[in-house]
Design a protein around this motif. Structure first.
Motif, short mmCIF file in Angstrom:
data_model
loop_
_atom_site.label_atom_id
_atom_site.label_comp_id
_atom_site.label_asym_id
_atom_site.label_seq_id
_atom_site.Cartn_x
_atom_site.Cartn_y
_atom_site.Cartn_z
N LYS A 222 -15.10 48.77 -23.85
CA LYS A 222 -15.16 49.69 -22.70
C LYS A 222 -16.39 50.61 -22.74
CE LYS A 222 -11.17 48.19 -21.07
NZ LYS A 222 -11.08 47.39 -19.84
N GLN B 266 -12.27 35.25 -13.36
CA GLN B 266 -12.46 36.47 -12.57
C GLN B 266 -13.71 36.39 -11.68
OE1 GLN B 266 -10.31 38.89 -12.51
NE2 GLN B 266 -9.62 39.56 -14.52
N ARG C 221 -8.29 51.81 -21.71
CA ARG C 221 -7.64 51.61 -23.01
C ARG C 221 -8.72 51.87 -24.05
NH1 ARG C 221 -7.18 47.22 -24.85
NH2 ARG C 221 -8.19 46.02 -23.22
N HIS D 215 -7.99 36.57 -17.87
CA HIS D 215 -8.24 37.94 -17.40
C HIS D 215 -9.53 38.52 -17.96
CE1 HIS D 215 -4.33 38.78 -15.40
NE2 HIS D 215 -3.99 37.71 -16.10
N GLU E 51 -9.32 50.89 -8.47
CA GLU E 51 -8.33 51.96 -8.23
C GLU E 51 -9.04 53.27 -7.85
OE1 GLU E 51 -5.07 50.19 -11.45
OE2 GLU E 51 -6.36 51.84 -12.03
N ASP F 264 -16.42 43.37 -19.29
CA ASP F 264 -15.06 43.48 -18.79
C ASP F 264 -14.80 42.34 -17.83
OD1 ASP F 264 -12.57 44.72 -18.54
OD2 ASP F 264 -13.48 46.70 -18.35
N GLY F 265 -13.64 41.68 -17.96
CA GLY F 265 -13.32 40.58 -17.06
C GLY F 265 -13.45 41.02 -15.61
N MET F 266 -12.69 42.09 -15.24
CA MET F 266 -12.80 42.66 -13.90
C MET F 266 -13.01 44.16 -13.99
SD MET F 266 -12.92 42.47 -10.70
CE MET F 266 -12.77 40.72 -10.55
N ASN F 267 -12.02 44.87 -14.47
CA ASN F 267 -11.86 46.31 -14.54
C ASN F 267 -11.18 46.83 -13.28
OD1 ASN F 267 -12.18 49.25 -14.51
ND2 ASN F 267 -13.18 48.83 -16.47
N LEU F 268 -9.88 47.02 -13.40
CA LEU F 268 -9.08 47.46 -12.27
C LEU F 268 -9.28 48.94 -11.98
CD1 LEU F 268 -5.75 45.52 -12.92
CD2 LEU F 268 -7.50 45.04 -11.22
N SER G 82 -1.33 58.38 -22.73
CA SER G 82 -1.29 57.71 -21.43
C SER G 82 -0.61 58.63 -20.42
CB SER G 82 -0.57 56.37 -21.53
OG SER G 82 0.78 56.61 -21.76
N HIS G 83 -0.90 58.41 -19.16
CA HIS G 83 -0.37 59.28 -18.10
C HIS G 83 0.31 58.44 -17.04
CE1 HIS G 83 -3.12 61.86 -20.19
NE2 HIS G 83 -2.62 62.90 -19.54
N PRO H 66 -5.84 56.06 -23.62
CA PRO H 66 -4.66 55.79 -24.44
C PRO H 66 -5.01 54.79 -25.54
CG PRO H 66 -4.22 55.32 -22.11
CD PRO H 66 -5.67 55.64 -22.22
C1 GDG Z 1 -7.57 43.23 -18.75
C2 GDG Z 1 -9.07 42.88 -18.73
C3 GDG Z 1 -8.99 42.95 -16.22
C4 GDG Z 1 -4.91 52.79 -18.07
N1 GDG Z 1 -4.50 53.91 -18.68
C5 GDG Z 1 -3.32 54.21 -18.16
C6 GDG Z 1 -2.99 53.25 -17.19
N2 GDG Z 1 -3.98 52.40 -17.16
C7 GDG Z 1 -4.04 51.24 -16.24
C8 GDG Z 1 -5.22 51.34 -15.30
C9 GDG Z 1 -5.37 49.87 -14.92
C10 GDG Z 1 -4.95 49.13 -16.20
O1 GDG Z 1 -4.19 50.05 -16.97
C11 GDG Z 1 -6.17 48.73 -17.03
O2 GDG Z 1 -6.77 47.61 -16.43
P1 GDG Z 1 -8.30 47.25 -16.66
O3 GDG Z 1 -8.63 46.17 -15.72
O4 GDG Z 1 -9.12 48.48 -16.43
O5 GDG Z 1 -8.47 46.85 -18.19
P2 GDG Z 1 -7.67 45.98 -19.34
O6 GDG Z 1 -6.45 46.69 -19.78
O7 GDG Z 1 -8.68 45.72 -20.41
O8 GDG Z 1 -7.25 44.61 -18.62
C12 GDG Z 1 -9.72 43.46 -17.48
C13 GDG Z 1 -7.48 43.16 -16.34
O9 GDG Z 1 -6.98 42.59 -17.57
C14 GDG Z 1 -6.72 42.51 -15.18
O10 GDG Z 1 -7.06 41.16 -15.06
O11 GDG Z 1 -9.46 43.66 -15.10
O12 GDG Z 1 -11.08 43.09 -17.41
O13 GDG Z 1 -9.72 43.38 -19.90
O14 GDG Z 1 -4.48 49.49 -13.89
O15 GDG Z 1 -4.95 52.21 -14.23
N3 GDG Z 1 -1.86 53.26 -16.46
C15 GDG Z 1 -1.01 54.30 -16.68
N4 GDG Z 1 -1.26 55.29 -17.61
C16 GDG Z 1 -2.41 55.30 -18.35
O16 GDG Z 1 -2.65 56.21 -19.15
N5 GDG Z 1 0.12 54.35 -15.95
#
Ligand code: GDG
Length: 468
Positions: free
Chosen positions: A268, A185, A263, A154, A370, A362-366, A339-340, A298
Protein backbone atom coordinates in the motif's frame (compact mmCIF):
# COMPACT_ATOMS: atom_id res chain seq x y z
CA UNK A 1 -31.83 -20.55 -13.00
CA UNK A 2 -28.84 -22.65 -11.93
CA UNK A 3 -27.41 -22.08 -8.45
CA UNK A 4 -24.24 -20.07 -7.85
CA UNK A 5 -21.54 -21.61 -5.68
CA UNK A 6 -18.94 -19.11 -4.46
CA UNK A 7 -15.63 -20.39 -3.14
CA UNK A 8 -13.24 -18.01 -1.39
CA UNK A 9 -10.46 -18.49 1.12
CA UNK A 10 -12.43 -16.66 3.78
CA UNK A 11 -16.20 -16.71 4.07
CA UNK A 12 -17.80 -13.68 5.69
CA UNK A 13 -21.31 -14.74 6.74
CA UNK A 14 -23.63 -11.78 6.42
CA UNK A 15 -26.97 -12.14 8.08
CA UNK A 16 -30.01 -10.39 6.69
CA UNK A 17 -30.19 -6.84 7.98
CA UNK A 18 -26.62 -6.67 9.29
CA UNK A 19 -24.03 -4.32 7.77
CA UNK A 20 -21.64 -5.90 5.29
CA UNK A 21 -17.87 -5.40 5.45
CA UNK A 22 -15.94 -4.50 2.29
CA UNK A 23 -16.83 -4.46 -1.39
CA UNK A 24 -16.13 -8.07 -2.26
CA UNK A 25 -18.35 -9.37 0.55
CA UNK A 26 -21.22 -7.14 -0.62
CA UNK A 27 -20.78 -8.17 -4.29
CA UNK A 28 -20.67 -11.87 -3.56
CA UNK A 29 -23.58 -11.65 -1.13
CA UNK A 30 -25.81 -9.80 -3.61
CA UNK A 31 -24.99 -12.28 -6.39
CA UNK A 32 -25.86 -15.19 -4.13
CA UNK A 33 -29.07 -13.57 -2.92
CA UNK A 34 -30.23 -12.98 -6.50
CA UNK A 35 -30.04 -16.62 -7.57
CA UNK A 36 -29.55 -18.57 -4.32
CA UNK A 37 -26.61 -20.83 -3.63
CA UNK A 38 -23.65 -21.73 -1.48
CA UNK A 39 -20.70 -19.76 -0.08
CA UNK A 40 -17.90 -22.18 0.68
CA UNK A 41 -14.53 -21.64 2.39
CA UNK A 42 -12.54 -21.16 5.59
CA UNK A 43 -14.34 -19.76 8.66
CA UNK A 44 -11.19 -18.04 9.96
CA UNK A 45 -10.63 -20.50 12.84
CA UNK A 46 -7.14 -21.95 13.32
CA UNK A 47 -6.97 -25.40 14.91
CA UNK A 48 -10.75 -25.41 14.43
CA UNK A 49 -12.78 -28.38 13.27
CA UNK A 50 -12.10 -29.55 9.71
CA UNK A 51 -15.70 -30.77 9.52
CA UNK A 52 -17.98 -28.78 7.27
CA UNK A 53 -20.47 -26.62 9.14
CA UNK A 54 -23.54 -25.52 7.22
CA UNK A 55 -25.76 -22.61 8.12
CA UNK A 56 -28.59 -21.40 5.90
CA UNK A 57 -29.91 -17.85 5.88
CA UNK A 58 -32.65 -17.21 3.31
CA UNK A 59 -31.60 -18.85 0.05
CA UNK A 60 -27.85 -18.84 0.90
CA UNK A 61 -26.05 -21.73 2.58
CA UNK A 62 -22.75 -20.86 4.27
CA UNK A 63 -20.55 -23.98 4.22
CA UNK A 64 -17.41 -23.37 6.24
CA UNK A 65 -14.63 -25.24 8.01
CA UNK A 66 -11.57 -24.52 10.15
CA UNK A 67 -7.90 -25.09 9.26
CA UNK A 68 -5.38 -27.06 11.30
CA UNK A 69 -2.41 -25.04 12.59
CA UNK A 70 -0.18 -26.88 10.11
CA UNK A 71 -2.40 -26.07 7.14
CA UNK A 72 -2.78 -22.47 8.28
CA UNK A 73 1.02 -22.15 8.40
CA UNK A 74 1.70 -23.92 5.09
CA UNK A 75 -1.21 -22.75 2.95
CA UNK A 76 -2.27 -19.36 4.33
CA UNK A 77 0.80 -17.84 6.05
CA UNK A 78 3.18 -19.79 3.82
CA UNK A 79 2.69 -20.24 0.09
CA UNK A 80 -0.31 -17.89 -0.31
CA UNK A 81 0.97 -14.93 1.71
CA UNK A 82 4.76 -15.37 1.86
CA UNK A 83 5.27 -16.50 -1.77
CA UNK A 84 2.33 -15.54 -4.00
CA UNK A 85 1.27 -12.23 -2.40
CA UNK A 86 4.73 -10.56 -2.59
CA UNK A 87 5.51 -11.94 -6.07
CA UNK A 88 2.15 -10.93 -7.53
CA UNK A 89 2.85 -7.43 -6.10
CA UNK A 90 6.30 -7.32 -7.77
CA UNK A 91 8.16 -7.80 -4.46
CA UNK A 92 10.47 -10.73 -5.21
CA UNK A 93 12.77 -9.29 -2.53
CA UNK A 94 10.16 -10.06 0.15
CA UNK A 95 9.16 -13.48 -1.17
CA UNK A 96 10.35 -16.84 0.09
CA UNK A 97 9.74 -20.31 -1.28
CA UNK A 98 9.48 -23.51 0.72
CA UNK A 99 8.53 -26.71 -1.03
CA UNK A 100 6.57 -28.06 1.96
CA UNK A 101 4.46 -24.86 2.02
CA UNK A 102 3.57 -25.32 -1.64
CA UNK A 103 2.57 -28.92 -0.90
CA UNK A 104 0.41 -27.71 2.02
CA UNK A 105 -1.22 -25.14 -0.30
CA UNK A 106 -2.08 -27.86 -2.86
CA UNK A 107 -3.35 -30.16 -0.08
CA UNK A 108 -5.78 -27.53 1.23
CA UNK A 109 -7.08 -26.93 -2.31
CA UNK A 110 -7.61 -30.69 -2.67
CA UNK A 111 -9.41 -30.94 0.69
CA UNK A 112 -11.66 -27.99 -0.19
CA UNK A 113 -12.61 -29.60 -3.54
CA UNK A 114 -13.36 -32.94 -1.84
CA UNK A 115 -15.56 -31.26 0.75
CA UNK A 116 -17.45 -29.21 -1.80
CA UNK A 117 -18.18 -32.14 -4.14
CA UNK A 118 -21.10 -33.73 -2.21
CA UNK A 119 -22.87 -30.35 -2.04
CA UNK A 120 -22.88 -29.80 -5.82
CA UNK A 121 -25.73 -30.23 -8.29
CA UNK A 122 -24.91 -30.88 -11.96
CA UNK A 123 -26.06 -27.45 -13.19
CA UNK A 124 -24.42 -25.32 -10.44
CA UNK A 125 -21.89 -22.74 -11.62
CA UNK A 126 -18.85 -22.29 -9.40
CA UNK A 127 -17.11 -18.90 -8.91
CA UNK A 128 -13.73 -19.13 -7.21
CA UNK A 129 -11.95 -16.08 -5.76
CA UNK A 130 -8.30 -15.14 -5.58
CA UNK A 131 -4.73 -16.39 -5.35
CA UNK A 132 -5.31 -18.81 -2.47
CA UNK A 133 -7.28 -21.08 -4.79
CA UNK A 134 -5.42 -21.28 -8.11
CA UNK A 135 -5.33 -25.16 -8.21
CA UNK A 136 -8.95 -25.52 -7.05
CA UNK A 137 -10.52 -26.20 -10.48
CA UNK A 138 -7.85 -28.78 -11.33
CA UNK A 139 -8.68 -30.62 -8.08
CA UNK A 140 -12.39 -30.49 -8.96
CA UNK A 141 -11.71 -31.93 -12.43
CA UNK A 142 -9.64 -34.73 -10.87
CA UNK A 143 -12.72 -35.67 -8.83
CA UNK A 144 -14.87 -35.76 -11.98
CA UNK A 145 -16.69 -32.46 -11.32
CA UNK A 146 -17.83 -31.17 -14.75
CA UNK A 147 -19.58 -27.95 -13.70
CA UNK A 148 -18.60 -24.58 -15.14
CA UNK A 149 -15.86 -23.09 -12.93
CA UNK A 150 -14.69 -19.47 -13.10
CA UNK A 151 -11.83 -17.74 -11.29
CA UNK A 152 -11.40 -14.06 -10.41
CA UNK A 153 -7.99 -12.69 -9.42
CA UNK A 154 -8.36 -9.71 -7.06
CA UNK A 155 -4.66 -8.83 -7.05
CA UNK A 156 -2.35 -7.86 -9.97
CA UNK A 157 -1.06 -10.48 -12.40
CA UNK A 158 2.64 -9.62 -12.86
CA UNK A 159 4.81 -9.76 -15.96
CA UNK A 160 6.09 -13.29 -16.84
CA UNK A 161 9.67 -12.33 -15.86
CA UNK A 162 8.47 -11.81 -12.29
CA UNK A 163 6.15 -14.83 -12.21
CA UNK A 164 8.83 -17.26 -13.23
CA UNK A 165 10.55 -16.53 -9.89
CA UNK A 166 7.98 -18.93 -8.37
CA UNK A 167 9.82 -22.26 -8.63
CA UNK A 168 6.75 -24.41 -9.47
CA UNK A 169 5.25 -21.72 -11.75
CA UNK A 170 4.68 -24.13 -14.63
CA UNK A 171 2.81 -26.64 -12.51
CA UNK A 172 0.83 -23.89 -10.76
CA UNK A 173 -0.30 -22.04 -13.90
CA UNK A 174 -1.08 -25.30 -15.64
CA UNK A 175 -3.74 -25.82 -12.94
CA UNK A 176 -5.11 -22.30 -13.62
CA UNK A 177 -5.90 -23.41 -17.19
CA UNK A 178 -8.51 -25.88 -15.83
CA UNK A 179 -10.90 -22.99 -15.23
CA UNK A 180 -13.48 -22.18 -17.92
CA UNK A 181 -13.20 -18.43 -17.36
CA UNK A 182 -10.42 -16.39 -15.74
CA UNK A 183 -11.15 -12.79 -14.74
CA UNK A 184 -8.62 -9.98 -14.16
CA UNK A 185 -8.96 -6.46 -12.75
CA UNK A 186 -7.31 -4.63 -15.68
CA UNK A 187 -6.19 -5.07 -19.27
CA UNK A 188 -2.55 -4.87 -18.09
CA UNK A 189 -3.10 -7.96 -15.91
CA UNK A 190 -4.90 -9.85 -18.67
CA UNK A 191 -2.13 -8.97 -21.14
CA UNK A 192 0.55 -10.23 -18.70
CA UNK A 193 -1.35 -13.52 -18.41
CA UNK A 194 -1.60 -13.76 -22.20
CA UNK A 195 2.17 -13.11 -22.45
CA UNK A 196 2.79 -15.93 -19.97
CA UNK A 197 0.56 -18.34 -21.92
CA UNK A 198 2.22 -17.46 -25.23
CA UNK A 199 5.84 -17.33 -24.06
CA UNK A 200 6.14 -19.89 -21.27
CA UNK A 201 3.58 -22.44 -22.41
CA UNK A 202 3.49 -21.86 -26.18
CA UNK A 203 -0.31 -21.69 -25.84
CA UNK A 204 -2.72 -20.33 -28.48
CA UNK A 205 -4.58 -17.07 -28.02
CA UNK A 206 -7.58 -16.05 -30.16
CA UNK A 207 -8.62 -12.48 -30.87
CA UNK A 208 -11.80 -12.95 -28.77
CA UNK A 209 -9.76 -13.73 -25.65
CA UNK A 210 -10.17 -17.51 -25.74
CA UNK A 211 -7.01 -19.52 -25.15
CA UNK A 212 -5.77 -23.07 -25.50
CA UNK A 213 -2.98 -24.42 -23.32
CA UNK A 214 -2.16 -27.81 -21.78
CA UNK A 215 -5.06 -29.26 -23.77
CA UNK A 216 -7.62 -26.94 -22.11
CA UNK A 217 -9.82 -24.31 -23.76
CA UNK A 218 -10.65 -21.32 -21.57
CA UNK A 219 -11.32 -17.60 -21.73
CA UNK A 220 -9.52 -14.72 -19.99
CA UNK A 221 -11.27 -11.34 -19.69
CA UNK A 222 -11.23 -8.09 -17.75
CA UNK A 223 -13.86 -7.41 -15.04
CA UNK A 224 -12.88 -4.35 -12.97
CA UNK A 225 -14.37 -4.69 -9.48
CA UNK A 226 -16.19 -1.64 -8.18
CA UNK A 227 -18.52 -0.21 -5.55
CA UNK A 228 -22.21 0.74 -5.22
CA UNK A 229 -21.93 4.54 -5.70
CA UNK A 230 -25.51 5.43 -4.68
CA UNK A 231 -25.35 3.47 -1.45
CA UNK A 232 -22.04 5.11 -0.55
CA UNK A 233 -23.42 8.59 -1.36
CA UNK A 234 -26.34 7.96 0.98
CA UNK A 235 -24.27 6.53 3.81
CA UNK A 236 -21.72 9.33 3.56
CA UNK A 237 -24.27 12.15 3.45
CA UNK A 238 -26.24 10.74 6.40
CA UNK A 239 -23.22 10.42 8.68
CA UNK A 240 -23.27 13.13 11.34
CA UNK A 241 -20.75 11.93 13.96
CA UNK A 242 -17.08 12.81 14.50
CA UNK A 243 -17.40 16.14 12.70
CA UNK A 244 -14.87 17.51 15.20
CA UNK A 245 -12.11 15.27 13.82
CA UNK A 246 -12.30 16.84 10.39
CA UNK A 247 -12.31 20.44 9.24
CA UNK A 248 -10.62 22.21 12.14
CA UNK A 249 -7.70 21.93 14.56
CA UNK A 250 -7.78 21.64 18.36
CA UNK A 251 -8.62 25.34 18.85
CA UNK A 252 -11.32 25.39 16.17
CA UNK A 253 -9.30 27.04 13.38
CA UNK A 254 -10.17 25.74 9.89
CA UNK A 255 -7.91 22.92 8.76
CA UNK A 256 -8.07 20.81 5.61
CA UNK A 257 -7.89 17.03 5.98
CA UNK A 258 -6.03 14.49 3.87
CA UNK A 259 -7.34 10.96 4.43
CA UNK A 260 -5.96 7.49 3.67
CA UNK A 261 -7.45 4.09 4.57
CA UNK A 262 -5.54 0.86 3.93
CA UNK A 263 -4.96 -2.54 5.41
CA UNK A 264 -1.48 -2.31 6.95
CA UNK A 265 0.37 -3.93 4.04
CA UNK A 266 3.68 -3.18 2.31
CA UNK A 267 1.94 -3.10 -1.09
CA UNK A 268 0.00 0.00 0.00
CA UNK A 269 3.04 2.33 -0.01
CA UNK A 270 2.48 3.70 3.50
CA UNK A 271 6.13 4.56 4.20
CA UNK A 272 6.48 6.50 0.95
CA UNK A 273 3.20 8.28 1.74
CA UNK A 274 4.42 9.38 5.20
CA UNK A 275 7.62 10.65 3.55
CA UNK A 276 5.54 12.61 1.00
CA UNK A 277 3.50 14.26 3.78
CA UNK A 278 6.71 15.15 5.60
CA UNK A 279 8.00 16.65 2.32
CA UNK A 280 4.78 18.67 1.92
CA UNK A 281 5.17 20.26 5.35
CA UNK A 282 8.84 20.98 4.72
CA UNK A 283 8.58 22.27 1.14
CA UNK A 284 5.30 24.17 1.53
CA UNK A 285 5.37 25.51 5.13
CA UNK A 286 2.20 27.55 4.47
CA UNK A 287 0.24 24.31 4.94
CA UNK A 288 1.49 23.85 8.53
CA UNK A 289 -1.42 24.31 11.00
CA UNK A 290 -3.79 24.40 7.99
CA UNK A 291 -3.74 20.71 7.16
CA UNK A 292 -3.93 17.39 8.99
CA UNK A 293 -3.36 13.88 7.68
CA UNK A 294 -5.56 11.04 8.97
CA UNK A 295 -4.15 7.59 8.15
CA UNK A 296 -6.39 4.67 9.16
CA UNK A 297 -4.49 1.40 8.83
CA UNK A 298 -6.04 -1.63 10.55
CA UNK A 299 -3.41 -4.31 11.09
CA UNK A 300 -3.53 -7.40 8.89
CA UNK A 301 -1.52 -10.65 8.85
CA UNK A 302 0.05 -9.43 12.08
CA UNK A 303 1.60 -12.85 12.75
CA UNK A 304 3.85 -12.47 9.66
CA UNK A 305 7.32 -10.99 10.34
CA UNK A 306 7.37 -8.57 7.35
CA UNK A 307 4.11 -7.03 8.57
CA UNK A 308 5.47 -6.61 12.12
CA UNK A 309 8.57 -4.85 10.78
CA UNK A 310 6.45 -2.53 8.61
CA UNK A 311 4.32 -1.59 11.61
CA UNK A 312 7.42 -0.66 13.63
CA UNK A 313 8.78 1.45 10.75
CA UNK A 314 5.49 3.31 10.42
CA UNK A 315 5.35 4.04 14.14
CA UNK A 316 8.84 5.53 13.93
CA UNK A 317 7.90 7.69 10.91
CA UNK A 318 4.66 8.87 12.52
CA UNK A 319 6.51 9.78 15.73
CA UNK A 320 9.12 11.64 13.69
CA UNK A 321 6.53 13.74 11.81
CA UNK A 322 4.52 14.67 14.88
CA UNK A 323 7.67 15.25 16.96
CA UNK A 324 9.05 17.59 14.33
CA UNK A 325 5.99 19.66 13.40
CA UNK A 326 3.28 19.29 16.08
CA UNK A 327 2.27 22.23 18.22
CA UNK A 328 0.23 22.27 21.40
CA UNK A 329 -2.95 22.92 19.43
CA UNK A 330 -2.12 21.21 16.11
CA UNK A 331 -1.37 17.55 15.43
CA UNK A 332 -0.20 17.11 11.80
CA UNK A 333 -0.65 13.31 11.61
CA UNK A 334 -3.33 11.06 13.11
CA UNK A 335 -2.19 7.47 12.64
CA UNK A 336 -4.83 4.93 13.73
CA UNK A 337 -4.28 1.16 13.66
CA UNK A 338 -7.87 0.36 14.59
CA UNK A 339 -10.58 -0.56 12.08
CA UNK A 340 -13.68 1.64 11.93
CA UNK A 341 -17.31 1.14 11.01
CA UNK A 342 -17.99 1.47 7.31
CA UNK A 343 -20.45 4.36 7.76
CA UNK A 344 -17.81 6.25 9.77
CA UNK A 345 -15.24 5.78 6.98
CA UNK A 346 -17.67 7.02 4.33
CA UNK A 347 -18.50 10.08 6.48
CA UNK A 348 -14.79 10.86 6.93
CA UNK A 349 -14.20 10.47 3.17
CA UNK A 350 -16.90 13.04 2.45
CA UNK A 351 -15.51 15.52 4.95
CA UNK A 352 -11.87 15.21 3.80
CA UNK A 353 -10.48 17.64 1.18
CA UNK A 354 -8.05 15.07 -0.22
CA UNK A 355 -8.17 11.27 -0.58
CA UNK A 356 -4.58 10.01 -0.74
CA UNK A 357 -4.40 6.51 -2.29
CA UNK A 358 -0.84 5.65 -3.25
CA UNK A 359 -0.17 1.90 -3.34
CA UNK A 360 3.07 0.62 -4.88
CA UNK A 361 0.89 -2.06 -6.56
CA UNK A 362 -2.79 -2.84 -6.16
CA UNK A 363 -5.19 -5.06 -8.11
CA UNK A 364 -7.88 -2.36 -8.04
CA UNK A 365 -8.14 -0.44 -4.74
CA UNK A 366 -11.72 0.03 -3.66
CA UNK A 367 -10.87 2.88 -1.29
CA UNK A 368 -10.14 5.13 -4.31
CA UNK A 369 -13.63 4.50 -5.72
CA UNK A 370 -15.27 4.78 -2.28
CA UNK A 371 -13.59 8.16 -1.65
CA UNK A 372 -14.96 9.56 -4.93
CA UNK A 373 -18.45 8.10 -4.44
CA UNK A 374 -18.67 9.59 -0.92
CA UNK A 375 -18.01 13.20 -2.03
CA UNK A 376 -20.48 16.05 -1.89
CA UNK A 377 -21.17 16.85 -5.59
CA UNK A 378 -21.41 20.58 -4.78
CA UNK A 379 -18.04 20.71 -3.03
CA UNK A 380 -16.05 17.58 -3.86
CA UNK A 381 -12.58 16.73 -2.57
CA UNK A 382 -9.62 15.68 -4.73
CA UNK A 383 -8.37 12.14 -5.24
CA UNK A 384 -4.57 11.74 -5.42
CA UNK A 385 -4.03 8.30 -6.90
CA UNK A 386 -1.05 6.05 -7.64
CA UNK A 387 -0.56 5.06 -11.25
CA UNK A 388 0.06 1.52 -9.95
CA UNK A 389 -3.46 1.03 -8.55
CA UNK A 390 -5.77 -0.83 -10.95
CA UNK A 391 -8.31 1.97 -10.29
CA UNK A 392 -6.05 4.48 -12.12
CA UNK A 393 -7.13 2.92 -15.44
CA UNK A 394 -10.71 4.11 -14.88
CA UNK A 395 -10.12 7.15 -12.64
CA UNK A 396 -7.79 9.04 -14.94
CA UNK A 397 -9.32 12.35 -13.79
CA UNK A 398 -7.65 11.91 -10.39
CA UNK A 399 -4.27 13.57 -9.76
CA UNK A 400 -2.16 10.61 -10.85
CA UNK A 401 1.18 10.20 -9.05
CA UNK A 402 4.15 7.85 -9.00
CA UNK A 403 4.48 6.66 -5.36
CA UNK A 404 8.25 6.29 -5.72
CA UNK A 405 8.52 10.05 -6.44
CA UNK A 406 8.27 11.60 -2.96
CA UNK A 407 8.61 15.22 -4.12
CA UNK A 408 6.12 14.58 -6.96
CA UNK A 409 3.59 13.32 -4.39
CA UNK A 410 4.19 16.36 -2.13
CA UNK A 411 3.61 18.67 -5.12
CA UNK A 412 0.41 16.81 -6.03
CA UNK A 413 -0.82 17.21 -2.43
CA UNK A 414 -0.08 20.93 -2.57
CA UNK A 415 -2.00 21.20 -5.86
CA UNK A 416 -4.92 19.19 -4.45
CA UNK A 417 -5.16 21.38 -1.33
CA UNK A 418 -5.30 24.52 -3.50
CA UNK A 419 -7.49 23.25 -6.33
CA UNK A 420 -10.34 25.63 -7.30
CA UNK A 421 -13.94 24.41 -7.01
CA UNK A 422 -14.60 24.35 -10.79
CA UNK A 423 -11.67 21.99 -11.43
CA UNK A 424 -12.58 19.80 -8.46
CA UNK A 425 -16.13 19.45 -9.80
CA UNK A 426 -14.99 18.67 -13.32
CA UNK A 427 -12.63 15.92 -12.13
CA UNK A 428 -15.21 14.52 -9.70
CA UNK A 429 -17.95 14.35 -12.35
CA UNK A 430 -15.67 12.57 -14.79
CA UNK A 431 -14.69 9.98 -12.13
CA UNK A 432 -18.31 9.47 -11.04
CA UNK A 433 -19.31 8.80 -14.65
CA UNK A 434 -16.61 6.12 -14.84
CA UNK A 435 -17.74 4.53 -11.55
CA UNK A 436 -21.41 4.53 -12.58
CA UNK A 437 -20.58 3.03 -16.00
CA UNK A 438 -18.96 0.00 -14.36
CA UNK A 439 -20.30 -0.41 -10.82
CA UNK A 440 -20.28 -3.47 -8.59
CA UNK A 441 -23.44 -4.89 -10.18
CA UNK A 442 -21.84 -4.69 -13.63
CA UNK A 443 -18.74 -6.53 -12.34
CA UNK A 444 -20.77 -9.39 -10.91
CA UNK A 445 -23.36 -9.64 -13.69
CA UNK A 446 -20.86 -9.63 -16.55
CA UNK A 447 -18.69 -12.31 -14.92
CA UNK A 448 -21.63 -14.62 -14.19
CA UNK A 449 -23.16 -14.05 -17.63
CA UNK A 450 -19.88 -15.03 -19.31
CA UNK A 451 -19.43 -18.03 -17.02
CA UNK A 452 -22.94 -19.30 -17.83
CA UNK A 453 -22.57 -18.51 -21.56
CA UNK A 454 -21.08 -20.72 -24.28
CA UNK A 455 -17.75 -22.26 -23.28
CA UNK A 456 -14.48 -21.42 -25.09
CA UNK A 457 -14.55 -24.92 -26.53
CA UNK A 458 -18.07 -24.52 -27.98
CA UNK A 459 -17.15 -21.14 -29.49
CA UNK A 460 -14.04 -22.66 -31.08
CA UNK A 461 -15.96 -25.64 -32.53
CA UNK A 462 -18.74 -23.39 -33.89
CA UNK A 463 -16.16 -21.13 -35.51
CA UNK A 464 -14.44 -24.12 -37.12
CA UNK A 465 -17.80 -25.41 -38.47
CA UNK A 466 -18.63 -21.98 -39.93
CA UNK A 467 -15.22 -21.88 -41.60
CA UNK A 468 -15.77 -25.19 -43.41
C1 GDG B 1 -7.94 -6.79 -2.42
C2 GDG B 1 -6.93 -6.27 -3.46
C3 GDG B 1 -8.81 -5.12 -4.66
C4 GDG B 1 -10.46 -0.81 5.12
N1 GDG B 1 -10.31 -0.47 6.41
C5 GDG B 1 -11.51 -0.61 6.97
C6 GDG B 1 -12.42 -1.05 5.99
N2 GDG B 1 -11.75 -1.15 4.88
C7 GDG B 1 -12.36 -1.55 3.59
C8 GDG B 1 -12.24 -0.46 2.55
C9 GDG B 1 -12.38 -1.29 1.27
C10 GDG B 1 -11.72 -2.62 1.65
O1 GDG B 1 -11.69 -2.68 3.07
C11 GDG B 1 -10.27 -2.68 1.17
O2 GDG B 1 -10.27 -2.92 -0.21
P1 GDG B 1 -9.05 -2.52 -1.14
O3 GDG B 1 -9.49 -2.72 -2.54
O4 GDG B 1 -8.69 -1.10 -0.86
O5 GDG B 1 -7.81 -3.43 -0.72
P2 GDG B 1 -7.50 -4.99 -0.30
O6 GDG B 1 -8.03 -5.28 1.05
O7 GDG B 1 -6.03 -5.16 -0.46
O8 GDG B 1 -8.29 -5.87 -1.38
C12 GDG B 1 -7.40 -4.95 -4.05
C13 GDG B 1 -9.76 -5.79 -3.66
O9 GDG B 1 -9.19 -7.01 -3.15
C14 GDG B 1 -11.11 -6.12 -4.30
O10 GDG B 1 -10.94 -6.89 -5.46
O11 GDG B 1 -9.32 -3.85 -5.00
O12 GDG B 1 -6.51 -4.50 -5.05
O13 GDG B 1 -5.64 -6.11 -2.86
O14 GDG B 1 -13.73 -1.55 0.97
O15 GDG B 1 -13.22 0.52 2.74
N3 GDG B 1 -13.73 -1.27 6.21
C15 GDG B 1 -14.17 -1.04 7.48
N4 GDG B 1 -13.34 -0.61 8.49
C16 GDG B 1 -12.02 -0.36 8.28
O16 GDG B 1 -11.29 0.07 9.19
N5 GDG B 1 -15.48 -1.25 7.74
Amino acid sequence: MSRLVVVSNRVAPIKEGKAAAGGLAIGVYDALRACGGIWFGWNGEVSGSAELQQETHGNITYATRGLSKRHYDMYYRGFANATLWPIFHYRIDLARYRREEYEGYCQVNRMFAEQLQPLLRPDDVIWVHDYHLIPFAEECRRLGIRNRIGFFLHIPFPAPEILTAIPPHNELFKTLCSYDLIGFQTEVDRQAFEDYIRREVRGLVDSDGSMTAYGHNFRAKVYPISVMPDEIQQTASRYKGRRNLIGCNAVGEPCQTIISVDRLDYSKGLIERFCAYDELLQRFPEHRRNVQFVQIAPTSRSDVKTYQTLRQQLETHAGHINGRYAELDWMPLHYLNRSHERRVLMGLFRAASVGLVTPLRDGMNLVAKEYVAAQNPENPGVLVLSRFAGAAHELSAALIVNPYDIIGMAEALDRALRMPLAERKERYESMMRAIRRADLNAWRDSFIRDLRGPSARTVRVERAIRAV
